[in-house]
Write an enzyme that holds these catalytic residues in place. Structure first.
Site, short mmCIF file in Angstrom:
data_model
loop_
_atom_site.label_atom_id
_atom_site.label_comp_id
_atom_site.label_asym_id
_atom_site.label_seq_id
_atom_site.Cartn_x
_atom_site.Cartn_y
_atom_site.Cartn_z
N HIS A 33 -3.48 6.78 2.58
CA HIS A 33 -3.88 5.46 2.07
C HIS A 33 -5.28 5.17 2.60
O HIS A 33 -5.58 5.39 3.78
CB HIS A 33 -2.87 4.41 2.53
CG HIS A 33 -3.31 3.02 2.24
ND1 HIS A 33 -3.83 2.65 1.03
CD2 HIS A 33 -3.32 1.89 3.03
CE1 HIS A 33 -4.14 1.37 1.07
NE2 HIS A 33 -3.85 0.89 2.26
N ASN A 71 -10.11 -0.54 0.13
CA ASN A 71 -8.64 -0.45 0.15
C ASN A 71 -8.10 -1.06 -1.15
O ASN A 71 -8.19 -2.28 -1.35
CB ASN A 71 -8.15 -1.21 1.38
CG ASN A 71 -6.64 -1.24 1.50
OD1 ASN A 71 -5.93 -0.92 0.55
ND2 ASN A 71 -6.16 -1.64 2.65
N CYS A 121 0.82 -1.23 0.00
CA CYS A 121 0.00 0.00 0.00
C CYS A 121 0.84 1.26 0.00
O CYS A 121 0.32 2.37 -0.21
CB CYS A 121 -0.95 -0.02 1.18
SG CYS A 121 -1.85 -1.56 1.31
O1 UT7 Z 1 -3.73 -1.71 3.42
C1 UT7 Z 1 -2.89 -2.28 4.34
C2 UT7 Z 1 -3.09 -1.67 5.64
N1 UT7 Z 1 -4.20 -2.29 6.30
C3 UT7 Z 1 -4.79 -1.64 7.28
O2 UT7 Z 1 -4.49 -0.51 7.56
C4 UT7 Z 1 -5.82 -2.36 8.11
C5 UT7 Z 1 -5.66 -1.99 9.56
N2 UT7 Z 1 -6.59 -2.66 10.43
C6 UT7 Z 1 -7.92 -2.40 10.40
O3 UT7 Z 1 -8.37 -1.59 9.61
C7 UT7 Z 1 -8.81 -3.09 11.40
O4 UT7 Z 1 -8.01 -3.78 12.33
C8 UT7 Z 1 -9.83 -4.06 10.74
C9 UT7 Z 1 -10.88 -3.28 10.00
C10 UT7 Z 1 -9.11 -5.02 9.80
C11 UT7 Z 1 -10.55 -4.87 11.82
O5 UT7 Z 1 -11.18 -4.00 12.73
P1 UT7 Z 1 -11.00 -4.22 14.31
O6 UT7 Z 1 -11.80 -3.21 14.99
O7 UT7 Z 1 -9.51 -4.25 14.58
O8 UT7 Z 1 -11.68 -5.61 14.53
P2 UT7 Z 1 -11.05 -6.97 15.11
O9 UT7 Z 1 -10.16 -7.61 14.10
O10 UT7 Z 1 -10.49 -6.68 16.46
O11 UT7 Z 1 -12.35 -7.85 15.26
C12 UT7 Z 1 -13.41 -7.49 16.17
C13 UT7 Z 1 -14.54 -8.49 16.02
C14 UT7 Z 1 -14.08 -9.95 16.08
O12 UT7 Z 1 -15.06 -10.69 16.76
P3 UT7 Z 1 -14.89 -11.06 18.31
O13 UT7 Z 1 -13.63 -11.88 18.39
O14 UT7 Z 1 -14.76 -9.76 19.04
O15 UT7 Z 1 -16.14 -11.83 18.63
C15 UT7 Z 1 -14.04 -10.40 14.64
O16 UT7 Z 1 -14.25 -11.78 14.50
O17 UT7 Z 1 -15.15 -8.35 14.74
C16 UT7 Z 1 -15.22 -9.64 14.09
N3 UT7 Z 1 -15.13 -9.40 12.65
C17 UT7 Z 1 -16.21 -9.19 11.90
N4 UT7 Z 1 -17.52 -9.14 12.19
C18 UT7 Z 1 -18.37 -8.86 11.17
C19 UT7 Z 1 -14.02 -9.34 11.88
N5 UT7 Z 1 -14.37 -9.08 10.60
C20 UT7 Z 1 -15.72 -8.98 10.59
C21 UT7 Z 1 -16.66 -8.71 9.59
N6 UT7 Z 1 -17.96 -8.66 9.91
N7 UT7 Z 1 -16.30 -8.49 8.29
#
Ligand code: UT7
Length: 325
Positions: free
Chosen positions: A252, A282, A112
């Protein structure tokens, strides 16, 4: 001093729009979760066109918009993690399709941050006097390396390409950059792994699970905010500027919450950050040039405006560039 000036911008992307509701039909997710956690509402997904289709389209538009003949192009650099082939590079495919017979052409892999790496590499060639101009493009079809059963990644990405035609200039142009790599953290964001076990002694027909995008979202989130905040601070301080001196920041387009943290920490009005992730998701190396092209096409940039591009991503890598338009 000679600078590298952006003369024209362009973008190209699939017609197919996939909404959050469309994704909720194939994985356990919802429009509410994706919107709240990322700011993304929809993305463009290729209906079968490979990355070169979008990248070549951008290159043709750039020649047209800059009114430059293909034979006069000195350098073509494409940033991508989803090239059609291992070899040839996308840049060589562009060279063939536009007829840039006098250019040198190569690809850069910096995920990215790829457009930042490509742009600043072109800048080095131009500032050194080696070349007078360059076509610089970031392009991806991330849809081909996303695991469409993994809700934690498949909702984030989109396809497309964006780029710029740049040339030597006596006045405006790239002013300063801060580029960095942290290879020690590479395992938090990977894709495209090809396993060497599938060779002479072990012929099997399988795709290694690590072919697909893997991301430790929380770690990448922390990395992104830390590196972008630090590099933006250093960049502005080095030029004796504050957020007020910058018309637009073009980050980004990964997650609106990352941008909120950056804006708050640096006390820069959120409105100064140009975003289109709600419509494109993204698109990795394409995200910044697609956004930059939108700013340009909307007529929001005037000569003399200062803008800052800020990329971060796999590698891990980051790149922040200050441009006088
Ligand atoms: O381009 C390269 C650079 N990439 C980035 O900058 C990405 C950086 N990271 C992020 O943007 C975020 O970390 C994400 C958007 C990827 C994830 O958001 P988050 O707030 O960090 O969520 P998480 O991974 O901590 O997940 C929270 C909950 C989990 O459930 P539990 O364990 O709390 O029950 C996941 O299983 O959300 C769940 N989850 C979803 N639920 C519904 C993860 N993906 C989804 C989904 N829909 N698509």
């Amino acid at each position: 001093m000679d600078r590298t000036r952006v003369i024209a911008t362009a973008a190209a992307y699939p017609e197919q729009v996939i909404t959050n509701d469309d994704l909720a039909k194939i994985v356990d997710t919802s429009d509410e979760w994706i919107t709240q956690r990322t700011g993304i509402k929809e993305r463009r997904i290729s209906a079968g066109e490979n990355t070169s289709v979008y990248v070549i389209d951008v290159a043709k538009k750039l020649l047209d918009r800059a009114s430059v003949a293909a034979e006069d192009i000195d350098l073509i650099i494409v940033a991508s993690v989803t090239a059609d082939y291992g070899t040839p590079s996308l840049a060589c495919m562009v060279q063939k399709e536009i007829g840039a017979v006098n250019a040198i052409a190569f690809d850069i892999v910096a995920a990215c941050s790829g457009f930042m790496y490509a742009l600043t590499t072109a800048d080095k060639y131009i500032k050194s006097g080696t070349y007078r101009n360059a076509i610089v493009i970031g392009g991806e079809t991330l849809s081909k390396i996303v695991d469409w059963t993994d809700r934690s990644t498949c909702v984030l990405f989109g396809d497309g390409a964006g780029g710029a035609y740049v040339e030597e200039s006596k006045d405006a142009g790239l002013i300063r950059e801060i580029i960095g790599s942290a290879g020690e953290s590479y395992e938090i964001l990977t894709e495209g792994y090809t396993n060497c076990a599938n060779a002479f002694n072990d012929l099997q027909d399988y795709t290694d699970p690590k072919w697909y995008v893997y991301m430790n979202g929380r770690e990448v989130f922390k990395f992104a905010t830390k590196k972008v905040i630090k590099s933006l601070k250093e960049l502005l301080e080095a030029e004796g500027l504050t957020g007020e001196d910058i018309k637009y920041f073009v980050p980004h387009q990964a997650n609106i919450r990352i941008v909120e943290v950056i804006a708050k920490k640096l006390d820069i009005p959120f409105e100064k950050f140009y975003m289109n992730m709600e419509r494109f998701g993204n698109t990795s190396s394409a995200s910044i040039p697609i956004a930059l092209n939108e700013l340009n096409e909307k007529g929001l940039l005037e000569r003399g405006d200062r803008i800052v591009l800020a990329g971060f991503g796999g590698g891990m890598t980051w790149g922040t560039v200050l441009i006088e338009w």
